[in-house]
Design a protein around this motif. Structure first.
Motif, PDB file in Angstrom:
ATOM      1  N   SER A  48       8.959   4.100 -12.378  1.00  0.00           N
ATOM      2  CA  SER A  48       9.047   2.710 -12.855  1.00  0.00           C
ATOM      3  C   SER A  48       9.650   1.813 -11.779  1.00  0.00           C
ATOM      4  O   SER A  48       9.219   0.676 -11.562  1.00  0.00           O
ATOM      5  N   LEU A  49      10.648   2.358 -11.104  1.00  0.00           N
ATOM      6  CA  LEU A  49      11.320   1.601 -10.040  1.00  0.00           C
ATOM      7  C   LEU A  49      10.345   1.287  -8.897  1.00  0.00           C
ATOM      8  O   LEU A  49      10.296   0.160  -8.384  1.00  0.00           O
ATOM      9  N   VAL A  50       9.571   2.290  -8.508  1.00  0.00           N
ATOM     10  CA  VAL A  50       8.598   2.104  -7.425  1.00  0.00           C
ATOM     11  C   VAL A  50       7.545   1.072  -7.844  1.00  0.00           C
ATOM     12  O   VAL A  50       7.148   0.206  -7.055  1.00  0.00           O
ATOM     13  N   GLU A  51       7.137   1.149  -9.105  1.00  0.00           N
ATOM     14  CA  GLU A  51       6.095   0.224  -9.571  1.00  0.00           C
ATOM     15  C   GLU A  51       6.595  -1.223  -9.608  1.00  0.00           C
ATOM     16  O   GLU A  51       5.871  -2.145  -9.234  1.00  0.00           O
ATOM     17  N   ILE A  52       7.836  -1.416 -10.047  1.00  0.00           N
ATOM     18  CA  ILE A  52       8.337  -2.792 -10.103  1.00  0.00           C
ATOM     19  C   ILE A  52       8.585  -3.316  -8.678  1.00  0.00           C
ATOM     20  O   ILE A  52       8.373  -4.493  -8.383  1.00  0.00           O
ATOM     21  N   ASP A  53       9.008  -2.406  -7.803  1.00  0.00           N
ATOM     22  CA  ASP A  53       9.199  -2.784  -6.401  1.00  0.00           C
ATOM     23  C   ASP A  53       7.869  -3.269  -5.820  1.00  0.00           C
ATOM     24  O   ASP A  53       7.779  -4.345  -5.205  1.00  0.00           O
ATOM     25  N   ARG A  54       6.806  -2.499  -6.069  1.00  0.00           N
ATOM     26  CA  ARG A  54       5.484  -2.875  -5.548  1.00  0.00           C
ATOM     27  C   ARG A  54       5.029  -4.202  -6.145  1.00  0.00           C
ATOM     28  O   ARG A  54       4.496  -5.073  -5.444  1.00  0.00           O
ATOM     29  N   ASN A  55       5.260  -4.352  -7.434  1.00  0.00           N
ATOM     30  CA  ASN A  55       4.903  -5.616  -8.103  1.00  0.00           C
ATOM     31  C   ASN A  55       5.565  -6.805  -7.398  1.00  0.00           C
ATOM     32  O   ASN A  55       4.933  -7.831  -7.127  1.00  0.00           O
ATOM     33  N   ASP A  56       6.845  -6.644  -7.094  1.00  0.00           N
ATOM     34  CA  ASP A  56       7.584  -7.744  -6.473  1.00  0.00           C
ATOM     35  C   ASP A  56       7.133  -7.971  -5.028  1.00  0.00           C
ATOM     36  O   ASP A  56       7.063  -9.108  -4.553  1.00  0.00           O
ATOM     37  N   GLU A  57       6.852  -6.876  -4.312  1.00  0.00           N
ATOM     38  CA  GLU A  57       6.427  -7.024  -2.913  1.00  0.00           C
ATOM     39  C   GLU A  57       5.128  -7.826  -2.808  1.00  0.00           C
ATOM     40  O   GLU A  57       4.921  -8.571  -1.847  1.00  0.00           O
ATOM     41  N   ILE A  58       4.261  -7.677  -3.808  1.00  0.00           N
ATOM     42  CA  ILE A  58       2.999  -8.438  -3.789  1.00  0.00           C
ATOM     43  C   ILE A  58       3.311  -9.937  -3.797  1.00  0.00           C
ATOM     44  O   ILE A  58       2.751 -10.713  -3.015  1.00  0.00           O
ATOM     45  N   SER A  59       4.254 -10.330  -4.650  1.00  0.00           N
ATOM     46  CA  SER A  59       4.576 -11.766  -4.703  1.00  0.00           C
ATOM     47  C   SER A  59       5.303 -12.206  -3.435  1.00  0.00           C
ATOM     48  O   SER A  59       5.117 -13.328  -2.967  1.00  0.00           O
ATOM     49  N   ARG A  99       0.835  -1.208   0.000  1.00  0.00           N
ATOM     50  CA  ARG A  99       0.000   0.000   0.000  1.00  0.00           C
ATOM     51  C   ARG A  99       0.875   1.266   0.000  1.00  0.00           C
ATOM     52  O   ARG A  99       0.600   2.217  -0.729  1.00  0.00           O
ATOM     53  N   THR A 100       1.934   1.252   0.831  1.00  0.00           N
ATOM     54  CA  THR A 100       2.821   2.420   0.906  1.00  0.00           C
ATOM     55  C   THR A 100       3.400   2.739  -0.477  1.00  0.00           C
ATOM     56  O   THR A 100       3.492   3.911  -0.876  1.00  0.00           O
ATOM     57  N   LEU A 101       3.789   1.706  -1.207  1.00  0.00           N
ATOM     58  CA  LEU A 101       4.420   1.934  -2.515  1.00  0.00           C
ATOM     59  C   LEU A 101       3.398   2.431  -3.540  1.00  0.00           C
ATOM     60  O   LEU A 101       3.750   3.200  -4.446  1.00  0.00           O
ATOM     61  N   ALA A 102       2.143   2.030  -3.396  1.00  0.00           N
ATOM     62  CA  ALA A 102       1.110   2.550  -4.300  1.00  0.00           C
ATOM     63  C   ALA A 102       0.960   4.055  -4.089  1.00  0.00           C
ATOM     64  O   ALA A 102       0.832   4.831  -5.045  1.00  0.00           O
ATOM     65  N   GLN A 103       0.991   4.483  -2.815  1.00  0.00           N
ATOM     66  CA  GLN A 103       0.901   5.922  -2.514  1.00  0.00           C
ATOM     67  C   GLN A 103       2.110   6.658  -3.079  1.00  0.00           C
ATOM     68  O   GLN A 103       1.995   7.736  -3.649  1.00  0.00           O
ATOM     69  N   ARG A 104       3.290   6.028  -2.902  1.00  0.00           N
ATOM     70  CA  ARG A 104       4.528   6.666  -3.371  1.00  0.00           C
ATOM     71  C   ARG A 104       4.498   6.861  -4.897  1.00  0.00           C
ATOM     72  O   ARG A 104       4.950   7.886  -5.407  1.00  0.00           O
ATOM     73  N   ALA A 105       3.941   5.887  -5.587  1.00  0.00           N
ATOM     74  CA  ALA A 105       3.893   5.971  -7.061  1.00  0.00           C
ATOM     75  C   ALA A 105       3.022   7.134  -7.525  1.00  0.00           C
ATOM     76  O   ALA A 105       3.192   7.629  -8.640  1.00  0.00           O
ATOM     77  N   ARG A 106       2.090   7.580  -6.669  1.00  0.00           N
ATOM     78  CA  ARG A 106       1.226   8.710  -7.023  1.00  0.00           C
ATOM     79  C   ARG A 106       1.809  10.038  -6.553  1.00  0.00           C
ATOM     80  O   ARG A 106       1.213  11.089  -6.738  1.00  0.00           O
ATOM     81  N   GLY A 107       2.994  10.004  -5.940  1.00  0.00           N
ATOM     82  CA  GLY A 107       3.575  11.202  -5.327  1.00  0.00           C
ATOM     83  C   GLY A 107       4.328  12.100  -6.298  1.00  0.00           C
ATOM     84  O   GLY A 107       4.508  11.784  -7.482  1.00  0.00           O
ATOM     85  N   ALA A 108       4.816  13.224  -5.742  1.00  0.00           N
ATOM     86  CA  ALA A 108       5.444  14.271  -6.567  1.00  0.00           C
ATOM     87  C   ALA A 108       6.769  13.820  -7.172  1.00  0.00           C
ATOM     88  O   ALA A 108       7.097  14.195  -8.305  1.00  0.00           O
ATOM     89  N   LEU A 109       7.546  13.014  -6.428  1.00  0.00           N
ATOM     90  CA  LEU A 109       8.857  12.626  -6.961  1.00  0.00           C
ATOM     91  C   LEU A 109       8.696  11.687  -8.158  1.00  0.00           C
ATOM     92  O   LEU A 109       9.452  11.778  -9.133  1.00  0.00           O
TER      93      LEU A 109
END
Lengths: 73, 424
Positions: B341-352, B322-332
């Motif tokens: 892209s890095l945040v999104e792939i990180d979140r993808n991997d954390e799910i697994s 959840r934290t990474l989903a919020q981060r992906a919507r953030g200003a940085l």
């Protein structure tokens, strides 16, 4: 077995009584199996005893230290 | 018609030997990942381990489907155990010995494949087995470039005996190397590690610290897969996969810091202590401050398998999704698309990883009430495990650390910010 016993450093071991949620930290490298074995060591100063409330405080204090991206608490 | 005469028992024996040896080779590569001195080497070793254990599982599934073979649980055989083989001595991995053993076992597997296929190519009835062996041989040769001669004979398959239960068969290395980019500088009892914000000034120190933590997550998975016997091969497949994912994160996060450091440098005053750190990093590749305790790998070393799953995959990685989903919507992320892209792939991997954690936790502790109990116990022990690492770093007894912080005032004694980490 309602206890967990393991080494926590080169000089100390722990015994955790799961029923009473009590932790014993014992000087030396011997692994003990029961709280009854360790209680005399507490009396002699060779072991320290921590109850559940104290362990909760420790848990809260170290929640600031994170293992990965975020603290679990 | 003599080419049609073959022994099905020999075929099964050949496939089982191969599956056991490829699994062992995968576990050796996990030891290589654990002892890698730099994170790019950890990544390469973890990739090899993951691909080999994937291959071992494919062989197992093939042999089960095609030849009705039992799916055995994984365990070290006496001749291959790293702690009786000179690979793991007094809690340390002997890398030169390990490298030799990897080369020798890979050569033996390749020879086993060649010999088996040579005897079977004229037997059409065994073409499925030939295909499985050739696929394995190709992978072995791709991963190991200098295999040399014939190699030793693979050990015979062990038959009979009790079905092993999950247990800690050996103790892995008590410490693992930290990448040379990082410098253990500040105590976690006096400075809080950097926290994330969308300000690059916070994000960069956070991500370089996270890089070392990802390496610890990789190490924890490798450690569980080399220490524990008696689990299905799928467990080792999952641990190796996550080991590879986390090593990749460690490398990518460090690379992100290198990529973003010039952007941040352009924003910082020249005399800012953080600017000096970044200049040194860009010039030398080193000097990034991390906690004196490193990445707290020893917490995992002292925890059992169930505690590791709870501490990492369940209590940390599950909420991170959840934290990474919020981060992906953030200003940085809006400012830096490559970071997004890095945040999104990180979140993808954390799910697994969360799924892996929950699956094996349920396998190891089937009853829900017992799982609740284990989570509560692990939460209580978390502080004790951390105390053991802090005590070594501070040069005091573990009981001293616990006695100091297991009080109502304990939390108030912990640092609240990362001020002071970046000193001129």
């Amino acid at each position: 077995m309602s206890t967990l016993s393991r080494s926590i450093s080169d000089k100390q071991t722990m015994l955790f009584d799961k029923d009473t949620r009590t932790l014993y930290v014992i000087d030396g490298s011997t692994l003990y199996k029961s709280a009854a074995e360790v209680e005399p060591l507490v009396a002699s100063g060779a072991a320290m005893k921590f109850n559940k409330t104290q362990l909760r405080s420790l848990q809260d204090a170290f929640s600031a230290i994170v293992l990965l991206g975020a603290s679990p608490t | 018609m003599s080419s049609q005469v073959f022994s099905l028992a020999d075929t099964r024996e050949t496939l089982q030997k191969l599956q056991d040896a490829v699994t062992t080779l995968g576990r050796y590569w996990l030891l290589a990942a654990l002892s890698a001195p730099a994170y790019d080497q950890k990544l390469a070793a973890a990739e090899a381990a993951s691909r080999l254990i994937d291959r071992a599982l494919e062989l197992q599934q093939f042999a089960w489907r095609q030849y009705h073979m039992t799916r055995r649980r994984v365990s070290w055989s006496a001749p291959d155990r790293p702690d009786t083989h000179g690979i793991l001595v007094d809690g340390e991995i002997q890398r030169p010995v390990l490298v030799n053993e990897i080369r020798s076992l890979a050569a033996a597997i390749a020879a086993h494949c060649r010999n088996s296929v040579a005897g079977w190519t004229a037997v059409p009835a065994l073409s499925p087995a030939c295909r499985a062996i050739l696929d394995t041989q190709r992978l072995i040769e791709e991963l190991h470039s200098d295999l040399g001669g014939a190699g030793h004979e693979l050990p015979p398959v062990r038959h009979g005996g009790r079905r092993p239960e999950a247990h800690r068969a050996l103790a892995g290395p008590i410490r693992t190397p930290i990448d040379p980019a990082f410098d253990r500088q500040y105590s976690s009892l006096r400075h809080r590690a950097p926290s994330y914000s969308d300000d690059l000034r916070d994000a960069l120190p956070y991500y370089w610290t996270l890089s070392t933590r990802e390496a610890m997550a990789s190490d924890s998975c490798a450690l569980s897969a080399i220490e524990y016997d008696g689990l299905p091969l799928e467990f080792y497949r999952d641990m190796a996969k996550q080991c590879w994912d986390e090593a990749r994160h460690a490398v990518l996060f460090k690379a992100f810091c290198r990529e973003a450091a010039p952007l941040l440098l352009a924003e910082l005053p020249v005399d800012d202590p953080l600017a000096r750190i970044l200049e040194v990093f860009l010039a030398s590749g080193g000097g990034l401050p991390i906690p004196a305790e490193g990445n707290f790998y020893e917490v995992m070393w002292r925890a059992d398998l169930v505690e590791r799953l709870i501490l990492m995959q369940i209590e940390t990685e599950t909420p991170a999704v959840r934290t990474l989903a919020q981060r992906a919507r953030g200003a940085l992320c809006a400012r830096l698309p490559s970071f997004k892209s890095l945040v999104e792939i990180d979140r993808n991997d954390e799910i697994s990883h969360a799924r892996i954690g929950h699956n094996w936790f349920r396998y190891l502790v089937p009853a829900e009430a017992d799982r609740r109990d284990r989570r509560e116990l692990t939460a209580l022990l978390r502080g004790v495990l951390f105390a053991s690492v802090l005590a070594r770093s501070e040069g005091v007894e573990v009981s001293d650390i616990i006695a100091t912080f297991a009080t109502e005032a304990g939390s108030a004694m912990m640092p609240t910010g990362s001020d002071g980490i970046f000193v001129a």
